[in-house]
Design a protein around this motif. Structure first.
Motif, short mmCIF file in Angstrom:
data_model
loop_
_atom_site.label_atom_id
_atom_site.label_comp_id
_atom_site.label_asym_id
_atom_site.label_seq_id
_atom_site.Cartn_x
_atom_site.Cartn_y
_atom_site.Cartn_z
N GLU A 48 0.63 -0.96 0.10
CA GLU A 48 -0.11 0.36 -0.34
C GLU A 48 1.05 1.05 -0.37
O GLU A 48 0.45 2.25 -0.64
N ASN A 49 2.24 1.05 0.85
CA ASN A 49 3.13 1.97 0.66
C ASN A 49 4.25 1.86 1.36
O ASN A 49 4.19 0.91 1.92
N ASP A 50 5.02 2.57 1.90
CA ASP A 50 6.33 2.28 2.52
C ASP A 50 6.09 1.86 3.55
O ASP A 50 7.31 0.39 4.19
N GLY B 203 5.83 -5.98 5.86
CA GLY B 203 6.87 -6.83 6.75
C GLY B 203 6.12 -8.43 5.89
O GLY B 203 6.44 -9.18 5.09
N ILE B 204 5.28 -8.26 6.17
CA ILE B 204 3.73 -8.91 5.31
C ILE B 204 4.37 -9.80 3.78
O ILE B 204 4.76 -10.46 3.42
N TYR B 205 4.36 -8.17 2.66
CA TYR B 205 4.32 -8.24 1.56
C TYR B 205 5.94 -8.77 1.18
O TYR B 205 6.20 -9.23 0.57
N ASN B 206 6.73 -8.18 2.13
CA ASN B 206 8.31 -7.59 2.17
C ASN B 206 8.74 -9.61 2.26
O ASN B 206 9.74 -10.29 1.21
N ASN B 207 7.91 -10.15 3.07
CA ASN B 207 8.51 -11.69 3.18
C ASN B 207 8.53 -12.23 2.27
O ASN B 207 9.38 -13.34 2.06
N TYR B 208 6.88 -12.43 1.64
CA TYR B 208 6.65 -13.18 0.91
C TYR B 208 7.60 -12.72 -0.95
O TYR B 208 8.11 -13.38 -1.27
N LEU B 209 7.76 -11.23 -1.34
CA LEU B 209 8.79 -11.39 -1.86
C LEU B 209 9.98 -11.21 -1.86
O LEU B 209 10.83 -12.11 -2.78
N GLY B 210 10.52 -11.54 -0.42
CA GLY B 210 11.83 -12.14 0.29
C GLY B 210 12.08 -13.64 0.00
O GLY B 210 13.29 -13.92 -0.96
N ALA B 211 10.90 -13.73 0.05
CA ALA B 211 10.97 -15.83 -0.56
C ALA B 211 11.02 -15.95 -2.21
O ALA B 211 11.58 -17.17 -2.34
N VAL B 212 10.27 -15.31 -2.74
CA VAL B 212 10.58 -15.71 -4.02
C VAL B 212 11.77 -15.13 -4.64
O VAL B 212 12.90 -15.85 -5.50
N GLN B 213 12.43 -14.34 -4.35
CA GLN B 213 14.05 -13.26 -4.31
C GLN B 213 15.34 -13.87 -4.03
O GLN B 213 15.85 -14.21 -4.86
N GLN B 214 14.92 -15.15 -2.74
CA GLN B 214 15.90 -14.89 -2.66
C GLN B 214 16.95 -15.70 -4.37
O GLN B 214 17.85 -16.20 -3.57
N PHE B 215 16.07 -16.63 -4.15
CA PHE B 215 16.29 -18.00 -5.58
C PHE B 215 16.92 -17.58 -6.52
O PHE B 215 17.02 -17.85 -7.76
N GLU B 216 16.22 -15.98 -7.38
CA GLU B 216 16.24 -15.96 -8.18
C GLU B 216 17.65 -15.54 -9.14
O GLU B 216 17.88 -16.29 -10.71
#
Length: 280
Positions: A156-158, A184-197
């Motif tokens: 939604e915002n920062d 953090g809820i959204y960032n944790n999802y992005l982190g799970a995706v991005q850590q393997f990219e």
């Protein structure tokens, strides 16, 4: 038994029937070595004979449950140290060992192991009524199709993650819940995706198909494991069938639209939850 005795860290097993006369000693040995044990058994008279054995092992740190669904909990699998899976027709009983014609497979292929870990997590966290509701979803009075509750999240915002729960059927789409949570809820999802990219890209470029599919499987597992947290907070709904995000869809160089892309589906929903939905 030899595979069980070689366990170093953890056992997660869903086995219809276990004879604790033979396996109880092994479980106690593992517990004394600090191995974490979680077991699901079918709740029937065959396993209820060993309630005192189960109570003793649970008092030593095991987590052993008898579960009852509308049908038999008929699994026979065991994940050892999150690295290896035993599965097949083999129940952990005397009959299976000395009389029946059975099969027992041992596999360390990461995608298969992860799928069994997710199945165990689902059965551990979902109740009998949850399973029934997933198999027989409520239906719309108008179109008679399943009413699907989909949780969507976006930044939604920062500082905030916006959570909407959309109820979807074949004829309508409506928002039944909206709230704002920590970013953090959204960032944790992005982190799970991005850590393997980066590693996935390098493996694909190198042509190493085995390593590539191992990485993709591990990424899928971590994302699914994180998103299944919706079982703990259902936003006032009896069940959340799926989780999605908004995705931009380009029709040509200049025209675009958004759709809802499903990134996780609950157990038993694959036949009626689509992979994406238009935003109405």
């Amino acid at each position: 038994m030899s595979e069980l005795r070689a366990t170093k860290h953890s056992i997660k097993a869903a086995v219809a029937w276990i004879n604790f006369k033979y396996y109880g000693e092994i479980f106690f040995e593992l517990l004394s070595r600090g191995v974490k044990i979680k077991i699901l058994l079918n709740d029937d008279e065959n396993n209820q004979r060993y309630l005192s054995d189960i109570a003793f092992l649970n008092s030593q740190g095991a987590q052993i449950r008898l579960v009852r669904y509308s049908g038999i909990m008929h699994h026979k699998f065991c994940v050892i140290d999150k690295l290896k899976c035993l599965f097949g027709s083999f129940n952990w009983t005397e009959s299976a060992n000395i009389r029946n014609i059975e099969d027992l497979n041992i596999c360390d292929e990461i995608a298969l192991v992860n799928n069994y870990l997710l199945e165990f997590k689902a059965l551990w966290e979902l109740s009998k009524s949850d399973i029934k509701l997933l198999r027989n979803p409520l239906r719309c009075n108008c179109c008679k199709e399943p009413l699907v509750n989909i949780l969507f999240m976006e930044q939604e915002n920062d500082y905030q993650t916006k959570i909407d729960v959309i109820q979807q059927c074949a004829c309508a789409q409506k928002t039944i819940f909206t709230d704002y949570y920590d970013i953090g809820i959204y960032n944790n999802y992005l982190g799970a995706v991005q850590q393997f990219e980066d590693d996935i890209y390098m493996a694909k470029q190198s042509g190493d198909e085995i390593f590539y599919y191992q990485l993709v499987s591990q990424q899928d597992f971590i994302v699914a494991n994180y998103l299944s947290l919706v079982r703990q907070n259902r936003m006032g709904c009896p069940i959340i069938h799926a989780v999605g995000v908004k995705r931009r869809e380009w029709f040509n160089k200049h025209d675009q639209d958004y759709c809802y892309e499903i990134i996780w589906k609950e157990r038993n929903t694959i036949n009626y939850v689509e992979n994406e939905y238009p935003i109405l």
